[in-house]
Design a protein around this motif. Structure first.
Motif, short mmCIF file in Angstrom:
data_model
loop_
_atom_site.label_atom_id
_atom_site.label_comp_id
_atom_site.label_asym_id
_atom_site.label_seq_id
_atom_site.Cartn_x
_atom_site.Cartn_y
_atom_site.Cartn_z
N UNK A 1 -4.89 6.98 0.25
CA UNK A 1 -4.29 5.64 0.28
C UNK A 1 -4.53 4.95 -1.06
N UNK B 1 0.65 11.45 3.57
CA UNK B 1 0.29 12.09 4.82
C UNK B 1 0.66 13.56 4.74
N UNK C 1 0.85 -1.18 0.00
CA UNK C 1 0.00 0.00 0.00
C UNK C 1 0.89 1.23 0.00
N UNK D 1 8.76 6.06 5.32
CA UNK D 1 8.44 7.39 4.83
C UNK D 1 9.54 7.94 3.93
N UNK D 2 9.13 8.82 3.02
CA UNK D 2 10.09 9.63 2.29
C UNK D 2 10.51 10.82 3.14
N UNK E 1 4.66 -6.90 9.77
CA UNK E 1 4.43 -5.88 10.79
C UNK E 1 3.78 -4.62 10.24
N UNK E 2 3.83 -4.43 8.94
CA UNK E 2 3.09 -3.35 8.30
C UNK E 2 3.51 -1.97 8.78
N UNK E 3 4.79 -1.81 8.99
CA UNK E 3 5.29 -0.49 9.36
C UNK E 3 5.33 0.40 8.13
N UNK E 4 5.31 1.70 8.38
CA UNK E 4 5.46 2.67 7.31
C UNK E 4 6.94 2.94 7.08
N UNK F 1 0.71 5.58 0.71
CA UNK F 1 -0.06 6.61 1.41
C UNK F 1 0.59 7.98 1.19
N UNK G 1 3.47 -5.69 2.70
CA UNK G 1 2.61 -6.66 3.38
C UNK G 1 3.31 -7.99 3.66
N UNK H 1 3.91 0.85 2.65
CA UNK H 1 3.65 -0.20 3.61
C UNK H 1 3.66 -1.53 2.87
#
Lengths: 114, 116
Positions: free
Chosen positions: B50, B37, B33, B106-107, B101-104, B35, B97, B95
């Motif tokens: 998303x 923010x 996924x 980030x850029x 643990x599905x942590x983000x 996203x 899969x 994220x």
């Protein structure tokens, strides 16, 4: 709309002291996270927590860090013997489920180490 | 390891105009996924939009839309009819899969300023 709440909003601590950052995740969420953002830098993953144990931790999350869910609502991040470089914004996040569900972030705790 | 790159540290746009923020990522996963923010000066992290990697259709949320190019590993955010309240730092996040643990990830963010 339910929110993730973090306390305190700002914490000032002397170097070498212990600090506990508190978070109350959204009540029906099961997965909890801590992230860190040093001023002017990107947000970095610290640790994820599920079913009362750590699921994954990053290289940043060394032995001075620990997390705990002491009761049914709070989720805490403890930093033992703080260092100057621990100064950052710390974000707590939670999600209802895995598999791509968005994480909901708290407003963050700004930690300043003197 | 996955990486997320935002190559535009700062951008500005006139109020009511359209702006596009770029994001590229690198992964060997097929299922993930993406996203966007928004982080206004108050420092909250607010979910903007998303995108599921398995969906070809680009996600839209009111004035916000994405251009998701899976083969190119590109995920840009388009803000139409920019408003002063859109002034903020924008972070792209990945994220995966398969880690469990599905942590983000980030850029480094793009600071957007909307000009009156």
């Amino acid at each position: 709309e339910p929110e993730v709440t973090q306390t305190p909003s700002h914490q000032v601590t002397q170097m070498g002291q212990e600090v506990i950052l508190r978070c109350v995740p959204i009540s029906n969420h099961l997965y909890f996270y801590w992230y860190r953002q040093i001023l002017g830098q990107k947000v970095e993953f610290l640790v994820s927590f599920y079913n009362n144990e750590i699921s994954e931790k990053s290289e940043i999350f060394d032995d001075q860090f620990s997390v705990e869910r002491p009761d049914g609502s709070n989720f805490t991040l403890k930093i033992r013997s703080t260092k100057l470089e621990d100064s950052a914004m710390y974000f707590c996040a939670s999600s209802e489920a895995l598999g791509g569900q968005p994480q909901h972030f708290g407003d963050g705790t700004r930690l300043s180490i003197l | 390891a996955q990486t997320v790159t935002q190559s535009q540290p700062e951008m500005s746009v006139q109020e009511a105009e359209t702006v596009t923020l770029s994001c590229t990522y690198d992964t060997s996963e097929n299922n993930y996924y993406l996203f966007w923010y928004k982080q206004p000066p108050s420092r909250q992290m607010i979910l903007v939009i998303r995108q599921e990697a398995y969906k070809q259709q680009n996600a839209t949320e009111n004035r916000f839309s994405v251009n998701f190019q899976k083969a190119a590993k590109s995920f840009s955010l388009k803000i139409s009819d920019s408003q002063l309240g859109d002034t903020a730092m924008y972070f792209c996040a990945f994220m995966g899969l398969t880690s469990g643990t599905y942590k983000y990830i980030f850029g480094t963010g793009t600071r957007l300023k909307v000009l009156a």
